[in-house]
Scaffold this active site. Structure first.
Site, PDB file in Angstrom:
ATOM      1  N   LYS A 111      -1.498   2.681  -1.450  1.00  0.00           N
ATOM      2  CA  LYS A 111      -0.875   3.967  -1.776  1.00  0.00           C
ATOM      3  C   LYS A 111      -0.512   4.726  -0.509  1.00  0.00           C
ATOM      4  CE  LYS A 111      -2.526   4.092  -6.332  1.00  0.00           C
ATOM      5  NZ  LYS A 111      -3.860   3.988  -6.823  1.00  0.00           N
ATOM      6  N   ILE A 118       1.216   9.107   3.210  1.00  0.00           N
ATOM      7  CA  ILE A 118       0.627   8.891   1.893  1.00  0.00           C
ATOM      8  C   ILE A 118       1.712   8.878   0.817  1.00  0.00           C
ATOM      9  CG2 ILE A 118      -1.574   9.886   2.628  1.00  0.00           C
ATOM     10  CD1 ILE A 118      -0.933  12.338   0.933  1.00  0.00           C
ATOM     11  N   CYS A 119       1.489   8.092  -0.214  1.00  0.00           N
ATOM     12  CA  CYS A 119       2.448   7.949  -1.308  1.00  0.00           C
ATOM     13  C   CYS A 119       2.338   9.149  -2.249  1.00  0.00           C
ATOM     14  CB  CYS A 119       2.181   6.651  -2.060  1.00  0.00           C
ATOM     15  SG  CYS A 119       3.269   6.432  -3.466  1.00  0.00           S
ATOM     16  N   LEU A 120       3.420   9.894  -2.346  1.00  0.00           N
ATOM     17  CA  LEU A 120       3.452  11.061  -3.230  1.00  0.00           C
ATOM     18  C   LEU A 120       4.627  11.006  -4.204  1.00  0.00           C
ATOM     19  CD1 LEU A 120       2.715  13.841  -0.581  1.00  0.00           C
ATOM     20  CD2 LEU A 120       1.139  12.918  -2.267  1.00  0.00           C
TER      21      LEU A 120
END
Length: 174
Positions: A111, A118-120
């Site tokens: 993620k 970071i994956c958002l």
């Protein structure tokens, strides 16, 4: 906000919304936006401290307010895990949310994108787009980074992908 836990709702409603729609290329309007960002961050930080939930420190690391650095931490099993936090304000801000980076844990979770971003995309980006330009840096931390840390750090710790600084120091001594 339907389906959100009461604590998140309460926190979000107390973070001041921003009014100036300006990005780094917008001169005086950007200066006004930065003032609003700081007010919102100060309010969010004070709220966290008063609720004994202090979990980050950030500041602009250049005079233009386009590069931000700091620390964030997460407590898991009564141990504090601290990480460097950094991000750049995109030229298309506030239409585009900042990409929050935790370079120390780059590559340790799926993620995350290259460079520790970071994956958002799934949960946060649509929310940001819907609330542009009212959301700012404090909202990105509250609705982006905080839930990401809460979801990912326990998994990374339990899998052994990250170690507490005391554990790392002990294993280095042996």
């Amino acid at each position: 906000m339907e389906g959100w836990d009461p604590n998140t709702k309460s926190t979000l409603t107390r973070i001041p919304l921003l009014t100036t729609k300006a990005g780094p290329r917008d001169g005086a309007a950007w200066t006004q936006r930065l003032k609003e960002e700081y007010k919102s961050l100060i309010a969010y930080t004070q709220m966290n401290k008063s609720n004994d939930n202090d979990w980050f420190r950030i500041s602009a690391s250049n005079p233009e307010g386009t590069r931000w650095t700091g620390k964030c931490w997460y407590v898991h099993n009564l141990l504090k895990y601290e990480f460097d936090l950094q991000f750049d304000i995109p030229i298309t801000y506030p239409a585009t949310a900042p990409e929050l980076e935790l370079p120390e844990i780059d590559g340790k979770t799926q993620k995350m994108y290259r460079g520790g971003k970071i994956c958002l995309t799934v949960h946060f980006k649509p929310l940001w787009a819907k609330n542009c330009p009212r959301f700012g840096i404090a909202h990105a931390l509250c609705l982006g980074l905080a839930p990401w840390l809460a979801a990912e750090i326990p998994i990374l710790v339990d899998s052994g992908a990250i170690k507490h600084k005391d554990d790392a120091a002990t294993s280095a001594e042996s």
